[in-house]
Scaffold this motif. Structure first.
Motif, PDB file in Angstrom:
ATOM      1  N   ALA A 162       9.304  15.281 -24.743  1.00 45.38           N
ATOM      2  CA  ALA A 162       8.493  14.118 -25.110  1.00 45.38           C
ATOM      3  C   ALA A 162       8.066  13.346 -23.872  1.00 45.38           C
ATOM      4  O   ALA A 162       6.977  12.782 -23.815  1.00 45.38           O
ATOM      5  CB  ALA A 162       9.279  13.217 -26.056  1.00 45.38           C
ATOM      6  N   GLY A 163       8.920  13.319 -22.879  1.00 45.14           N
ATOM      7  CA  GLY A 163       8.590  12.649 -21.625  1.00 45.14           C
ATOM      8  C   GLY A 163       9.723  12.814 -20.639  1.00 45.14           C
ATOM      9  O   GLY A 163      10.862  13.120 -21.024  1.00 45.14           O
ATOM     10  N   VAL A 164       9.409  12.628 -19.362  1.00 44.30           N
ATOM     11  CA  VAL A 164      10.421  12.616 -18.305  1.00 44.30           C
ATOM     12  C   VAL A 164      10.169  11.380 -17.461  1.00 44.30           C
ATOM     13  O   VAL A 164       9.118  11.258 -16.821  1.00 44.30           O
ATOM     14  CB  VAL A 164      10.377  13.882 -17.422  1.00 44.30           C
ATOM     15  CG1 VAL A 164      11.465  13.811 -16.351  1.00 44.30           C
ATOM     16  CG2 VAL A 164      10.545  15.148 -18.270  1.00 44.30           C
ATOM     17  N   GLU A 165      11.110  10.448 -17.482  1.00 46.38           N
ATOM     18  CA  GLU A 165      10.986   9.186 -16.765  1.00 46.38           C
ATOM     19  C   GLU A 165      11.921   9.176 -15.551  1.00 46.38           C
ATOM     20  O   GLU A 165      13.054   9.643 -15.641  1.00 46.38           O
ATOM     21  CB  GLU A 165      11.339   8.017 -17.683  1.00 46.38           C
ATOM     22  CG  GLU A 165      10.392   7.834 -18.857  1.00 46.38           C
ATOM     23  CD  GLU A 165       9.010   7.410 -18.404  1.00 46.38           C
ATOM     24  OE1 GLU A 165       8.916   6.624 -17.438  1.00 46.38           O
ATOM     25  OE2 GLU A 165       8.017   7.854 -19.011  1.00 46.38           O
ATOM     26  N   PRO A 166      11.464   8.630 -14.407  1.00 49.46           N
ATOM     27  CA  PRO A 166      12.335   8.539 -13.233  1.00 49.46           C
ATOM     28  C   PRO A 166      13.137   7.242 -13.207  1.00 49.46           C
ATOM     29  O   PRO A 166      12.691   6.204 -13.717  1.00 49.46           O
ATOM     30  CB  PRO A 166      11.334   8.577 -12.079  1.00 49.46           C
ATOM     31  CG  PRO A 166      10.111   7.897 -12.635  1.00 49.46           C
ATOM     32  CD  PRO A 166      10.080   8.233 -14.105  1.00 49.46           C
ATOM     33  N   ALA A 167      14.301   7.295 -12.602  1.00 47.27           N
ATOM     34  CA  ALA A 167      15.124   6.111 -12.361  1.00 47.27           C
ATOM     35  C   ALA A 167      15.987   6.389 -11.136  1.00 47.27           C
ATOM     36  O   ALA A 167      16.028   7.519 -10.632  1.00 47.27           O
ATOM     37  CB  ALA A 167      15.983   5.778 -13.573  1.00 47.27           C
ATOM     38  N   PHE A 168      16.683   5.358 -10.667  1.00 45.42           N
ATOM     39  CA  PHE A 168      17.478   5.481  -9.443  1.00 45.42           C
ATOM     40  C   PHE A 168      18.808   4.769  -9.627  1.00 45.42           C
ATOM     41  O   PHE A 168      18.895   3.746 -10.308  1.00 45.42           O
ATOM     42  CB  PHE A 168      16.728   4.879  -8.250  1.00 45.42           C
ATOM     43  CG  PHE A 168      15.357   5.478  -8.063  1.00 45.42           C
ATOM     44  CD1 PHE A 168      15.189   6.638  -7.335  1.00 45.42           C
ATOM     45  CD2 PHE A 168      14.244   4.883  -8.644  1.00 45.42           C
ATOM     46  CE1 PHE A 168      13.923   7.198  -7.185  1.00 45.42           C
ATOM     47  CE2 PHE A 168      12.974   5.436  -8.496  1.00 45.42           C
ATOM     48  CZ  PHE A 168      12.822   6.603  -7.753  1.00 45.42           C
ATOM     49  N   VAL A 169      19.833   5.296  -8.976  1.00 45.77           N
ATOM     50  CA  VAL A 169      21.157   4.716  -9.130  1.00 45.77           C
ATOM     51  C   VAL A 169      21.455   3.663  -8.066  1.00 45.77           C
ATOM     52  O   VAL A 169      22.390   2.885  -8.214  1.00 45.77           O
ATOM     53  CB  VAL A 169      22.237   5.823  -9.138  1.00 45.77           C
ATOM     54  CG1 VAL A 169      22.416   6.421  -7.750  1.00 45.77           C
ATOM     55  CG2 VAL A 169      23.552   5.299  -9.686  1.00 45.77           C
ATOM     56  N   SER A 170      20.661   3.621  -6.997  1.00 39.79           N
ATOM     57  CA  SER A 170      20.887   2.605  -5.963  1.00 39.79           C
ATOM     58  C   SER A 170      19.607   2.379  -5.167  1.00 39.79           C
ATOM     59  O   SER A 170      18.754   3.265  -5.088  1.00 39.79           O
ATOM     60  CB  SER A 170      22.012   3.019  -5.007  1.00 39.79           C
ATOM     61  OG  SER A 170      21.639   4.155  -4.250  1.00 39.79           O
TER      62      SER A 170
END
Length: 304
Positions: A162-170
């Motif tokens: 359905a989708g691929v969203e980016p995120a970051f841990v720091s």
């Protein structure tokens, strides 16, 4: 005639299991490539330090090294700290020479492994109703963060999620909870949190903990957690591909959007910054201290 040694360079982690995963991978590559000198070391936090790995290989008569950074994106470590450390080893061991390769990702082989990690959590039939949150390390380097966004797009293309969203841990936004918030606001009822890390460690553990905390507060969303990339055959072959291209001089570092070459908004002061060798706390030769375990701002050299 002894071929140039494969020298794997890692950042280092305070997590012993993660450090051992790196060391085991170095041993694995040595066993898989008999006749090729293979060594590996860290620039900080974990033994063995890079200096020890070079010293051991040099003691066996190695004079030519092809260094492959075992990192997924080009951030401060790959652009500045590692090449500076290699320059220092060249001074320590007269008569040795070093060719410097490029980081591992993004690469189709790694996308294959990431897809495999997702398949461990969702069936093919569930893909169309599954959103993926790809979580990278995060950096103060906008080029490095953009690479994670590129991987997210490449992973989404043609695979039916359905989708691929980016995120970051720091060090960069959005963080894991904010990334999950975005997925939910986009209508996701099932999210797989996919850590974009080679091996286990403190940061992948943090990703898991933050995702678990968010999931507990949002029981209406099915949150599943995928594993790190790990020492898969595709990773081993990719490292050997980087080794071969390094020997050919086919480096192709991503200079077009590098903040050490290009004046990016908000980062104008980084252009042309000098390199500083990265000091490992177990290396008694001097340099900067072991407290710098975050993203560094070392300069960027393209003449490695």
């Amino acid at each position: 005639m002894t071929p140039p040694a494969l020298l794997l360079v890692g950042h280092g982690t305070r997590d012993e299991a993660g450090a051992e995963a790196f060391r085991a991978f170095v041993r694995q590559l040595g066993e898989q490539n008999p006749g090729l000198p293979v060594g590996g070391g860290f620039i900080e936090l974990s033994p063995p330090p890079l200096a020890d790995a070079v010293r051991e290989l040099a003691g066996k008569g190695v004079r030519s090294f092809a260094a492959v950074p075992l990192v997924l994106v080009s951030a401060g470590h790959a652009k500045g700290d590692i090449p500076a450390a290699l320059a220092r080893e060249e001074q320590r061991h007269p008569g040795t020479s070093y060719a410097y390769g490029r980081p591992l990702g993004p690469h189709p082989a790694l996308l294959t492994v990431l897809e495999r990690r997702l398949d461990e959590q969702v069936s093919l039939e569930e893909r169309g109703e599954t959103t993926v949150l790809l979580v990278g390390r995060g950096s103060t380097d906008p080029d490095a963060n953009a690479e994670v966004c590129k991987v997210a797009r490449l992973l989404w293309e043609g695979r039916g999620y359905a989708g691929v969203e980016p995120a970051f841990v720091s060090l960069a936004a959005p963080d894991v909870p904010s990334g999950l918030d975005r997925c939910a606001k986009l209508g996701a009822r099932r999210v797989v949190v996919l850590p974009y890390f080679l091996f286990t460690g403190i940061l992948p553990d943090r990703v898991r903990q933050q995702a678990e905390g968010w999931a507990a507060a949002h029981p209406e969303v099915d949150v599943r957690q995928a594993d790190v990339i790990g020492p898969e055959p595709e990773l081993a072959e990719l490292v050997m591909e980087r080794y071969r291209e390094t020997l050919k001089g086919d480096l192709r570092m991503n200079c077009d959007s590098c903040m050490y070459r290009v004046k990016l908004p908000g980062f104008e002061d980084r252009v042309g910054q000098p390199q500083q060798p990265h000091h490992h706390p177990e290396d008694s030769s001097g340099g900067h201290g072991s407290g710098h375990h975050h993203d560094h701002h070392g300069g960027h050299a393209h003449s490695h």
